[in-house]
Write an enzyme that holds these catalytic residues in place. Structure first.
Site, PDB file in Angstrom:
ATOM      1  N   ARG A 256       4.237  -0.685   2.189  1.00 27.42           N
ATOM      2  CA  ARG A 256       3.523  -0.073   2.444  1.00 27.42           C
ATOM      3  C   ARG A 256       3.294   0.324   3.787  1.00 27.42           C
ATOM      4  O   ARG A 256       4.685   0.581   3.623  1.00 27.42           O
ATOM      5  CB  ARG A 256       1.674  -1.317   2.187  1.00 27.42           C
ATOM      6  CG  ARG A 256       1.833  -0.984   0.687  1.00 27.42           C
ATOM      7  CD  ARG A 256       0.348  -1.812   0.448  1.00 27.42           C
ATOM      8  NE  ARG A 256       0.215  -2.012  -0.523  1.00 27.42           N
ATOM      9  CZ  ARG A 256      -1.132  -2.643  -0.929  1.00 27.42           C
ATOM     10  NH1 ARG A 256      -1.679  -3.900  -0.394  1.00 27.42           N
ATOM     11  NH2 ARG A 256      -1.406  -2.194  -2.152  1.00 27.42           N
ATOM     12  N   SER A 257       3.229   0.175   4.281  1.00 25.71           N
ATOM     13  CA  SER A 257       2.634   0.389   6.004  1.00 25.71           C
ATOM     14  C   SER A 257       3.835   0.135   7.211  1.00 25.71           C
ATOM     15  O   SER A 257       3.889   0.797   8.058  1.00 25.71           O
ATOM     16  CB  SER A 257       1.244   0.469   7.137  1.00 25.71           C
ATOM     17  OG  SER A 257       0.281   1.815   6.263  1.00 25.71           O
ATOM     18  N   ALA A 258       4.706  -0.624   6.261  1.00 28.18           N
ATOM     19  CA  ALA A 258       5.626  -1.342   7.304  1.00 28.18           C
ATOM     20  C   ALA A 258       6.877   0.435   6.835  1.00 28.18           C
ATOM     21  O   ALA A 258       7.833   0.263   7.576  1.00 28.18           O
ATOM     22  CB  ALA A 258       6.724  -2.308   7.161  1.00 28.18           C
ATOM     23  N   THR A 259       6.487   0.829   6.172  1.00 28.14           N
ATOM     24  CA  THR A 259       7.244   2.380   6.240  1.00 28.14           C
ATOM     25  C   THR A 259       7.240   3.370   7.404  1.00 28.14           C
ATOM     26  O   THR A 259       8.295   4.080   8.229  1.00 28.14           O
ATOM     27  CB  THR A 259       6.999   2.830   5.570  1.00 28.14           C
ATOM     28  OG1 THR A 259       7.048   2.044   3.550  1.00 28.14           O
ATOM     29  CG2 THR A 259       7.670   4.011   4.775  1.00 28.14           C
ATOM     30  N   LYS A 260       6.579   2.959   8.429  1.00 29.64           N
ATOM     31  CA  LYS A 260       6.198   3.810   9.313  1.00 29.64           C
ATOM     32  C   LYS A 260       7.024   4.023  10.561  1.00 29.64           C
ATOM     33  O   LYS A 260       7.332   4.971  10.884  1.00 29.64           O
ATOM     34  CB  LYS A 260       4.449   3.454  10.068  1.00 29.64           C
ATOM     35  CG  LYS A 260       3.036   4.127   9.019  1.00 29.64           C
ATOM     36  CD  LYS A 260       1.878   3.901   9.783  1.00 29.64           C
ATOM     37  CE  LYS A 260       0.834   4.657   8.657  1.00 29.64           C
ATOM     38  NZ  LYS A 260       0.351   3.587   7.636  1.00 29.64           N
TER      39      LYS A 260
END
Length: 399
Positions: free
Chosen positions: A79-83
């Protein structure tokens, strides 16, 4: 009793204890945690089932039985750890002299200048100051991954506030903003750039756009209940107006930002996992995610560090702080990375990284030489400060 697999080095035994407790006390189903110290792996643990819906009678699935054990090479949507991983690309392009962080985005993407966005700078995209967390017309899941509709919608979109004057988390729109910028600068998709310039040289099981021949590596995400927790930091602390209140208001920036793809995409679908969406669709093992962060601050197994000292300073210098128009609470951002704060606790004031909604967390702490990554298939409520991730962080040696 949970069967925890893997290794910990001397001094890191509390991490194993905390990881075990996540299964026995905090509702964990399947997860992995990894830690590097000064470029050397010191924690590498996994346990539980590969799929978050483990134990349910789901019938046959291409991805395997729901009770399949989590393996050493199991990967997961982060999820937003991708950012945080995606932020490496513009920062490395800047380091190589190919991207000016203080240039208008329209310098590289001319169509973006429309609707009052001619003064939006590249650094505004990375620090959530562009004023573009929402779309007037949300995208369908098919449009979200087609590589065209998202950038076109944002090129036409008027900002929700004067760019550069305030910040608000760009939960979904970060995908199309960053992906299109990288494509315009390099001629490559951001997923290809990460694969060729970061993942392959560092031997990482980390993808932004999971190849077909790797689809079976990823476990399924599933929503799980969050056991009651003592009051602590993060978005569970109730401000005057909570995130839950904002979610309940369909006109709020919070609701609209997280609803920029409507209906929500199926994160377990092969098409979604194959899409290079830098806001949300990265897939990695905890081992590779920690190794990637370790490589930002120092050499790893003979590979030179990725960030020059000046780039490391840029990554963790505060660009945005205070009330977040999207997340409601106070947040802190550098260039693409969340910084240590009460809303998103990392290890220490100098740490930088990114959480993923529902559980995942990865960061580096240059002062201690630690790099940390936790991934899970059981999505609990909350955007930051997941109690499972925080228990692991608190078990690390004090910097």
């Amino acid at each position: 009793m949970v069967d925890v697999q893997g290794t910990v080095e001397d001094g890191f035994e509390p991490v194993r204890d905390a990881f075990t407790a996540n299964f026995t006390r905090r509702g964990e189903r399947g997860a992995a945690v990894a830690v590097y110290r000064h470029g050397r792996k010191v924690v590498d643990l996994w346990a539980g089932t590969k799929h978050g819906d483990g134990g349910d009678d789901l019938g046959p699935r291409d991805a395997g039985r729901p009770d399949t054990p989590w393996q050493a090479d199991t990967a997961q949507v982060i999820r937003s750890a991708t950012k945080g991983i995606a932020a490496l690309v513009p920062l490395l392009l800047h380091q190589r002299g190919l991207l000016d962080l203080d240039a208008p985005v329209g310098t590289y993407w001319p169509e973006f200048k429309a609707a009052g966005k001619d003064r939006v700078l590249v650094r505004h995209l990375l620090s959530h100051r562009a004023g573009l967390p929402v779309l007037d017309t949300p995208l369908t899941p098919a449009q979200a991954i087609d590589g065209v509709s998202g950038p076109a919608a944002l090129a036409a979109q008027a900002p929700a506030w004067t760019p550069g004057t305030d910040h608000g988390y760009h939960a979904q729109t970060y995908s199309w903003l960053l992906a299109e910028l990288v494509l315009r600068v390099t001629g490559r998709t951001i997923g290809d750039w990460i694969a060729e310039e970061i993942a392959t040289p560092l031997d990482l099981d980390l993808w932004l756009g999971l190849p077909q021949d790797q689809q079976s590596r990823a476990g399924r995400l599933s929503a799980v209940e969050t056991p009651p927790q003592p009051a602590s930091g993060g978005l569970r602390v109730r401000p005057k107006r909570s995130v839950a209140d904002a979610y309940g208001d369909p006109e709020s920036l919070t609701s609209r930002a997280f609803g920029a793809i409507t209906p929500p995409p199926d994160e377990n679908a092969p098409a979604y996992r194959a899409a290079p969406l830098p806001a949300s669709a990265g897939i990695a093992t905890a081992r590779s995610l920690a190794r990637c962060y370790a490589a930002l601050t120092g050499p790893v197994d003979g590979h030179p560090r990725l960030f020059a000292p000046a780039t490391l300073t840029l990554a963790r210098t505060e660009e945005s702080a205070g009330p977040d128009r999207t997340l409601v609470v106070n947040t802190r951002f550098g260039l693409g990375f969340m910084l240590h704060s009460a809303a998103s606790p990392l290890l220490a004031p100098g740490s930088f990284g990114h959480p993923g909604r529902g559980g995942a967390l990865a960061f580096a702490d240059p002062e201690s030489g630690l790099a940390f990554a936790y991934i899970t298939n059981g999505m609990q409520r909350g955007i930051t400060a997941d109690p499972r991730a925080q228990s692991l962080v608190k078990s690390l040696p004090t910097p």
